[in-house]
Scaffold this motif. Structure first.
Motif, PDB file in Angstrom:
ATOM      1  N   SER A 265      34.885 -10.182  16.283  1.00 28.21           N
ATOM      2  CA  SER A 265      35.072 -10.719  17.630  1.00 28.21           C
ATOM      3  C   SER A 265      34.101 -11.855  17.926  1.00 28.21           C
ATOM      4  O   SER A 265      34.424 -12.774  18.691  1.00 28.21           O
ATOM      5  N   ASP A 266      32.916 -11.821  17.316  1.00 28.80           N
ATOM      6  CA  ASP A 266      31.940 -12.896  17.498  1.00 28.80           C
ATOM      7  C   ASP A 266      32.124 -13.995  16.458  1.00 28.80           C
ATOM      8  O   ASP A 266      32.039 -15.183  16.768  1.00 28.80           O
ATOM      9  N   ALA A 267      32.372 -13.612  15.215  1.00 33.36           N
ATOM     10  CA  ALA A 267      32.558 -14.606  14.161  1.00 33.36           C
ATOM     11  C   ALA A 267      33.691 -15.567  14.503  1.00 33.36           C
ATOM     12  O   ALA A 267      33.595 -16.777  14.251  1.00 33.36           O
ATOM     13  N   SER A 268      34.727 -15.037  15.109  1.00 32.54           N
ATOM     14  CA  SER A 268      35.885 -15.872  15.438  1.00 32.54           C
ATOM     15  C   SER A 268      35.551 -16.959  16.448  1.00 32.54           C
ATOM     16  O   SER A 268      36.261 -17.958  16.557  1.00 32.54           O
ATOM     17  N   ARG A 269      34.446 -16.796  17.186  1.00 25.56           N
ATOM     18  CA  ARG A 269      34.082 -17.737  18.254  1.00 25.56           C
ATOM     19  C   ARG A 269      32.900 -18.632  17.894  1.00 25.56           C
ATOM     20  O   ARG A 269      32.331 -19.290  18.760  1.00 25.56           O
ATOM     21  N   LEU A 270      32.554 -18.697  16.629  1.00 23.49           N
ATOM     22  CA  LEU A 270      31.335 -19.416  16.242  1.00 23.49           C
ATOM     23  C   LEU A 270      31.559 -20.891  15.920  1.00 23.49           C
ATOM     24  O   LEU A 270      30.626 -21.554  15.460  1.00 23.49           O
ATOM     25  N   TYR A 271      32.735 -21.406  16.185  1.00 27.37           N
ATOM     26  CA  TYR A 271      33.009 -22.792  15.828  1.00 27.37           C
ATOM     27  C   TYR A 271      32.962 -23.729  17.039  1.00 27.37           C
ATOM     28  O   TYR A 271      31.969 -24.438  17.263  1.00 27.37           O
ATOM     29  N   ILE A 272      33.995 -23.742  17.866  1.00 27.60           N
ATOM     30  CA  ILE A 272      34.169 -24.782  18.876  1.00 27.60           C
ATOM     31  C   ILE A 272      32.967 -24.898  19.817  1.00 27.60           C
ATOM     32  O   ILE A 272      32.333 -25.953  19.904  1.00 27.60           O
ATOM     33  N   ASN A 273      32.638 -23.843  20.526  1.00 24.62           N
ATOM     34  CA  ASN A 273      31.557 -23.931  21.509  1.00 24.62           C
ATOM     35  C   ASN A 273      30.159 -23.938  20.887  1.00 24.62           C
ATOM     36  O   ASN A 273      29.343 -24.809  21.208  1.00 24.62           O
ATOM     37  N   PRO A 274      29.824 -22.995  19.998  1.00 24.87           N
ATOM     38  CA  PRO A 274      28.473 -23.026  19.423  1.00 24.87           C
ATOM     39  C   PRO A 274      28.178 -24.294  18.634  1.00 24.87           C
ATOM     40  O   PRO A 274      27.087 -24.856  18.753  1.00 24.87           O
ATOM     41  N   LEU A 275      29.145 -24.758  17.833  1.00 22.02           N
ATOM     42  CA  LEU A 275      28.876 -25.947  17.032  1.00 22.02           C
ATOM     43  C   LEU A 275      28.764 -27.186  17.919  1.00 22.02           C
ATOM     44  O   LEU A 275      27.910 -28.056  17.686  1.00 22.02           O
ATOM     45  N   THR A 276      29.604 -27.278  18.957  1.00 19.32           N
ATOM     46  CA  THR A 276      29.498 -28.392  19.893  1.00 19.32           C
ATOM     47  C   THR A 276      28.108 -28.405  20.539  1.00 19.32           C
ATOM     48  O   THR A 276      27.429 -29.440  20.580  1.00 19.32           O
ATOM     49  N   ALA A 277      27.674 -27.251  21.042  1.00 24.58           N
ATOM     50  CA  ALA A 277      26.368 -27.167  21.696  1.00 24.58           C
ATOM     51  C   ALA A 277      25.245 -27.488  20.720  1.00 24.58           C
ATOM     52  O   ALA A 277      24.269 -28.158  21.074  1.00 24.58           O
ATOM     53  N   TRP A 278      25.368 -27.019  19.495  1.00 17.76           N
ATOM     54  CA  TRP A 278      24.338 -27.263  18.488  1.00 17.76           C
ATOM     55  C   TRP A 278      24.222 -28.759  18.178  1.00 17.76           C
ATOM     56  O   TRP A 278      23.115 -29.324  18.185  1.00 17.76           O
ATOM     57  N   VAL A 279      25.358 -29.404  17.939  1.00 14.75           N
ATOM     58  CA  VAL A 279      25.326 -30.830  17.607  1.00 14.75           C
ATOM     59  C   VAL A 279      24.807 -31.646  18.788  1.00 14.75           C
ATOM     60  O   VAL A 279      24.009 -32.571  18.621  1.00 14.75           O
ATOM     61  N   VAL A 280      25.243 -31.302  20.003  1.00 13.43           N
ATOM     62  CA  VAL A 280      24.790 -32.018  21.193  1.00 13.43           C
ATOM     63  C   VAL A 280      23.277 -31.865  21.363  1.00 13.43           C
ATOM     64  O   VAL A 280      22.562 -32.840  21.630  1.00 13.43           O
ATOM     65  N   CYS A 281      22.763 -30.655  21.228  1.00  9.43           N
ATOM     66  CA  CYS A 281      21.320 -30.435  21.383  1.00  9.43           C
ATOM     67  C   CYS A 281      20.525 -31.164  20.307  1.00  9.43           C
ATOM     68  O   CYS A 281      19.460 -31.735  20.590  1.00  9.43           O
ATOM     69  N   LYS A 282      21.015 -31.173  19.090  1.00  8.44           N
ATOM     70  CA  LYS A 282      20.334 -31.910  18.025  1.00  8.44           C
ATOM     71  C   LYS A 282      20.359 -33.398  18.310  1.00  8.44           C
ATOM     72  O   LYS A 282      19.386 -34.109  18.052  1.00  8.44           O
ATOM     73  N   MET A 283      21.476 -33.894  18.864  1.00  7.04           N
ATOM     74  CA  MET A 283      21.600 -35.307  19.180  1.00  7.04           C
ATOM     75  C   MET A 283      20.640 -35.699  20.304  1.00  7.04           C
ATOM     76  O   MET A 283      19.991 -36.733  20.253  1.00  7.04           O
ATOM     77  N   LEU A 284      20.533 -34.844  21.323  1.00  7.84           N
ATOM     78  CA  LEU A 284      19.666 -35.137  22.455  1.00  7.84           C
ATOM     79  C   LEU A 284      18.199 -34.893  22.150  1.00  7.84           C
ATOM     80  O   LEU A 284      17.327 -35.636  22.605  1.00  7.84           O
ATOM     81  N   LEU A 285      17.919 -33.828  21.385  1.00  6.26           N
ATOM     82  CA  LEU A 285      16.546 -33.349  21.281  1.00  6.26           C
ATOM     83  C   LEU A 285      16.064 -33.136  19.860  1.00  6.26           C
ATOM     84  O   LEU A 285      14.991 -32.588  19.644  1.00  6.26           O
ATOM     85  N   GLY A 286      16.863 -33.560  18.899  1.00  3.22           N
ATOM     86  CA  GLY A 286      16.529 -33.274  17.509  1.00  3.22           C
ATOM     87  C   GLY A 286      15.231 -33.902  17.042  1.00  3.22           C
ATOM     88  O   GLY A 286      14.566 -33.387  16.151  1.00  3.22           O
ATOM     89  N   ASN A 287      14.854 -35.025  17.645  1.00  2.00           N
ATOM     90  CA  ASN A 287      13.617 -35.698  17.240  1.00  2.00           C
ATOM     91  C   ASN A 287      12.441 -35.362  18.144  1.00  2.00           C
ATOM     92  O   ASN A 287      11.394 -36.012  18.098  1.00  2.00           O
TER      93      ASN A 287
END
Length: 327
Positions: free
Chosen positions: A118-140
Motif C-alpha cells: 500500500s505504501d510502495a505503490s505510492r512512492l513515485y509521483i508525489n514523493p519523487l516530485t517532492a524529493w526532486v523539488v527540494c533538491k532543486m531548491l535546497l540541494g546546495n
C-alpha cells in the motif's frame, strides 16, 4: 496469459468512458519484464488525461495509471532470471491500471521487504516530485530561516513537504483552507499553518517572516490562488508551479513584472526523461531510506477498490480527502 485491463477509448468523464477488458499479455522482449500488479494509487494525474486534458501527448485507446507495485512473473531475454518473484515498481512502461504490466528491467525499481504494498505503490509521483523539488531548491544548502510556502498543503504531496522540513532544513508555511488539517501538519513538521479562507495570505506571511516574505512558494492550484501565493513571496524569490488543481494557469506575466518574482514550471516527466538509469534508481534508494528512517509517512489509504471497479474508484478518489487504491 490473459489479464484484466482498464481502457478509455474516448475522452470523457471516467465513469462514462472507462471499460475493463480481458487482454492477452505479450511476451516480454529483450531487457523487459512483466509484473503482476498488486496495488495502484489513484492520483489526479491519472484521471486528468482521461478527460482529454493532454490530448497533444496522449493517444487512444489509453490505459491509465502511472504508479503501482507488483511481482515479476516473466522476464525477457538478457534479464537475470533471479528477477522472477521480486517485488518491483514497474514504472515508465505501460499504464498500471491492468493486471499485468510490462516495462524495462533497468527501470523497474526493486522494493525492500520493509515497505508494504500500500505504501510502495505510492512512492513515485508525489514523493519523487517532492524529493526532486527540494533538491532543486535546497540541494546546495541555504542560509538559516529559509521560508518555503506551500498551498493545498493538506494534500498527499503537501504532507510530504511538511515532513521534509526537518530533512532539508527549511521553515514550511503550510497554506490550507480547512482548519481541521492544522494540527496534523504541525505534527508532521510544518513551522506555521495559515488558513487562507480566514486570513489574508500575504499579510499573514509577512507577519510571520518579519516583513520579508517567503523565499519560495510551491503552487499546486494555479489561477487566482496561485497568484495570491506568489504575492507572499519576497522580491526575486521563486514561485514554482507543480500542479493545476483549478485547471487555470497563473498570470505568469504579472508574477514576473508586477511582483518581481521568478516563475517556473516543474513537470516530473521532464526530470524523468533526462535522468540516467543510475540517477533514477538512486533517487528511489534515497526515498526508501527516508521511509525506513520514518521521515516519510504516506498516511493510511482512504479506501480500496478492485480493478474492475475502476470507474467507481475514480469518483471516490475525487470526492475523498485521502488516497484511494486499486487492488
Amino acid at each position: 496469459m490473459y489479464g484484466q485491463t482498464v481502457y478509455y477509448r474516448e475522452y470523457g468523464e471516467p465513469h462514462e468512458v472507462l471499460t475493463v477488458e480481458r487482454r492477452e499479455v505479450a511476451e516480454p522482449g529483450p531487457g523487459e519484464i512483466v509484473a503482476e500488479m498488486a496495488c495502484r494509487p489513484i492520483n489526479p494525474s491519472d484521471w486528468i488525461p482521461i478527460r482529454g486534458a493532454y490530448r497533444h501527448r496522449t493517444s487512444l485507446p489509453g490505459i491509465p495509471g502511472y504508479e503501482g507495485v507488483g511481482t515479476v512473473v516473466r522476464v525477457g531475454p538478457d534479464v537475470p532470471p533471479d528477477m522472477l518473484g521480486k517485488r518491483v515498481l514497474p514504472l515508465r512502461g505501460e499504464g498500471t491500471w491492468q493486471q499485468y504490466v510490462k516495462t524495462s528491467a533497468s527501470l523497474a525499481v526493486p522494493v525492500p521487504d520493509f515497505v508494504p504494498d500500500s505504501d510502495a505503490s505510492r512512492l513515485y509521483i508525489n514523493p519523487l516530485t517532492a524529493w526532486v523539488v527540494c533538491k532543486m531548491l535546497l540541494g546546495n544548502g541555504r542560509p538559516d530561516r529559509y521560508y518555503l510556502l506551500v498551498n493545498a498543503c493538506s494534500s498527499a504531496i503537501g504532507r510530504i513537504f511538511a515532513q521534509w522540513a526537518a530533512v532539508f532544513g527549511y521553515r514550511l508555511i503550510a497554506v490550507i483552507r480547512k482548519a481541521e488539517h492544522r494540527q496534523e501538519l504541525l505534527r508532521l513538521g510544518a513551522w506555521q499553518v495559515v488558513d487562507s479562507s480566514q486570513t489574508d495570505l500575504r499579510e499573514a506571511v509577512l507577519d510571520l517572516t518579519n516583513g520579508r516574505g517567503a523565499d519560495a512558494a510551491i503552487d499546486s492550484i494555479g489561477g487566482s490562488d496561485g497568484y495570491r501565493l506568489a504575492q507572499a513571496v519576497r522580491r526575486c524569490g521563486l514561485f514554482l508551479s507543480i500542479g493545476l488543481l483549478s485547471g487555470i494557469q497563473v498570470d505568469w506575466q504579472r508574477i514576473g513584472t508586477k511582483l518581481g518574482v521568478e516563475g517556473k514550471l516543474f513537470h516530473l516527466r521532464h526530470w524523468v526523461a533526462s535522468a540516467s538509469d543510475d540517477a533514477w534508481q538512486s533517487a528511489f534508494t534515497q526515498l526508501f531510506a527516508l521511509y525506513r528512517q520514518k521521515q516519510l509517512d504516506l498516511g493510511k489509504p482512504a479506501a480500496s477498490f478492485t480493478l474492475s471497479e475502476a470507474a467507481q474508484a475514480v469518483r471516490a478518489a475525487e470526492q475523498s480527502g485521502g488516497k484511494v487504491l486499486l487492488i
